[in-house]
Design a protein around this motif. Sequence first.
Motif, PDB file in Angstrom:
ATOM      1  N   LEU B 133     -15.707 -77.490  34.691  1.00 46.51           N
ATOM      2  CA  LEU B 133     -16.284 -78.503  35.580  1.00 46.51           C
ATOM      3  C   LEU B 133     -17.052 -79.562  34.787  1.00 46.51           C
ATOM      4  CD1 LEU B 133     -16.555 -79.168  38.626  1.00 46.51           C
ATOM      5  CD2 LEU B 133     -18.722 -77.930  38.612  1.00 46.51           C
ATOM      6  N   LEU B 136     -14.968 -82.415  33.539  1.00 45.77           N
ATOM      7  CA  LEU B 136     -14.289 -83.275  34.512  1.00 45.77           C
ATOM      8  C   LEU B 136     -14.938 -84.651  34.613  1.00 45.77           C
ATOM      9  CD1 LEU B 136     -13.352 -81.013  37.548  1.00 45.77           C
ATOM     10  CD2 LEU B 136     -11.932 -81.763  35.641  1.00 45.77           C
ATOM     11  N   ASN B 155     -10.287 -78.774  39.915  1.00 47.25           N
ATOM     12  CA  ASN B 155     -11.052 -77.846  39.070  1.00 47.25           C
ATOM     13  C   ASN B 155     -10.626 -76.417  39.414  1.00 47.25           C
ATOM     14  OD1 ASN B 155     -14.457 -76.651  39.069  1.00 47.25           O
ATOM     15  ND2 ASN B 155     -13.079 -76.826  37.325  1.00 47.25           N
TER      16      ASN B 155
END
Lengths: 184, 312
Positions: B133, B136, B155
């Motif tokens: 995460l 990202l 994700n």
Amino acid sequence: MSDDRNGANEANGTDERENDGQRFDRLPATADERVVAGRPTREEVVEWWAERYGVPPETWDGHTFWEKGKGKIWAFAGDLVSPNPVEGLGLRILRARQEHWKPSTNAVQRFCGEATKNVVFLDGEEADRFVRGEDQELERWDGDWGYLVAAHEFEGARESIGVGLYLHGELRSTVPKGRQEDLS
Amino acid sequence: MNPLGRYAPLVDDEEAFLSACDRPLPSVVRVNTIKATAERARSALDAEGVGYEVTDWHPGILKLDERGPGTTWPYFHGWLHGQEEVSALPALALDPEPGEVVWDACAAPGSKTTQLADLMDDTGILIGNDNNLGRLSALRHNAERLGVSNLVVTNQDARNYSLKPFGEDTDDPQTVGAFDRALVDAPCSCEGTIRKNPDALDRWTMDHVHSVAGIQKGILRRAVQATRPGGTVVYSTCTFAPEENEAVLDHAIEEEDCELVEWDAPENFETVPGITEWEGEEYDPAVELAHRVYPHHNDTGGFFCAKLEVTA
């Protein structure tokens, strides 16, 4: 409070009348199709870009529009099922659900090549200052106040740099911290 | 332990291989044609007095004379993206068409993802997934700066990637049920990045190679399963270890409905075929269709890249 609402969602399925900040919802085409209060429509978004900046409506023909979070509007080059729980969907183009909608730097760079209104041209030094994130006096601007497209001459054409907030003779740069650079 | 010596028997010129691994990499940028042509980007660099050399195998991939493209106007406008030269290969091998549905299984921070978006003319649906995460946000930041608007960011663990968020098994007209193409640029032991990260091998162990190979097999198998028959899957790593390269391909073609297909590396870009034997293991002869890239061949990082077709 969010726990309560999650509970309600679990019992009743997704509540389509509320804006859920955790997911993407496709914008309704027109006001007749609006279910979620306050959500802008596709028609309103296209018209806003055309009226405020002169961006031709056909610019958006290949894109769908989505809301995630309060008033954050995204343009996506494809289409997907809605609502959608993904982490990102296309490019964030503007912040709505406030009196003055605010376009994003990346949207202006990507989609405002043909903007004709509320575009302020910066010379070399002014453009450098703008990209550093600095505010500057700009008395020569005699157009609307509010969010303007800042542009410059670059490689033989006009290139949009970002979004400036013009108030009281001053152009405030809204270039996000992560995009600010010293290019001078 | 420095593992590079393991690969001496595989290379044509051991000394050139090891000395290339010791040299720092040139700074390289890729022109983002979503926002500018290669010609305009080069002209903008010329105007700013930034020295560069066009690679002899791609007009939009430029080696800069000095470090870092970040403080130039063409970079600010999203015309350029810093990307290691050799890492441009897998997107070219995948060769996506505008309008297709493409999955990038391990996308962050997004150099290859944004190159795919460019090759798709920023149309269709490009799904950039990463299980981390934290990474990202870098993917999103890079994509937005480059003006990419066809990217969906997800994700998930790529090994059991679910198409449920895309309406799988529903009658919604916008359902995505399978991918046209998938890129598995897998997490790996990163031996080939030694020129960029001199400490890349400090924590190298054979155990890590074996554990990451398990992950690679899982991701590649899922990519084949989720891609339509006739669709394309590209597998790439930035490492030399055959355990993470040919052995992973050998496993995938054995277990899933797919086969290796021929892909010609770009003209003027030197590669050698995959190997069929390593430390007592034998691999399917088809893995010779894969490409190994050693640092001394093109003055790049090390790399591995193979193209597969889904057969059913």
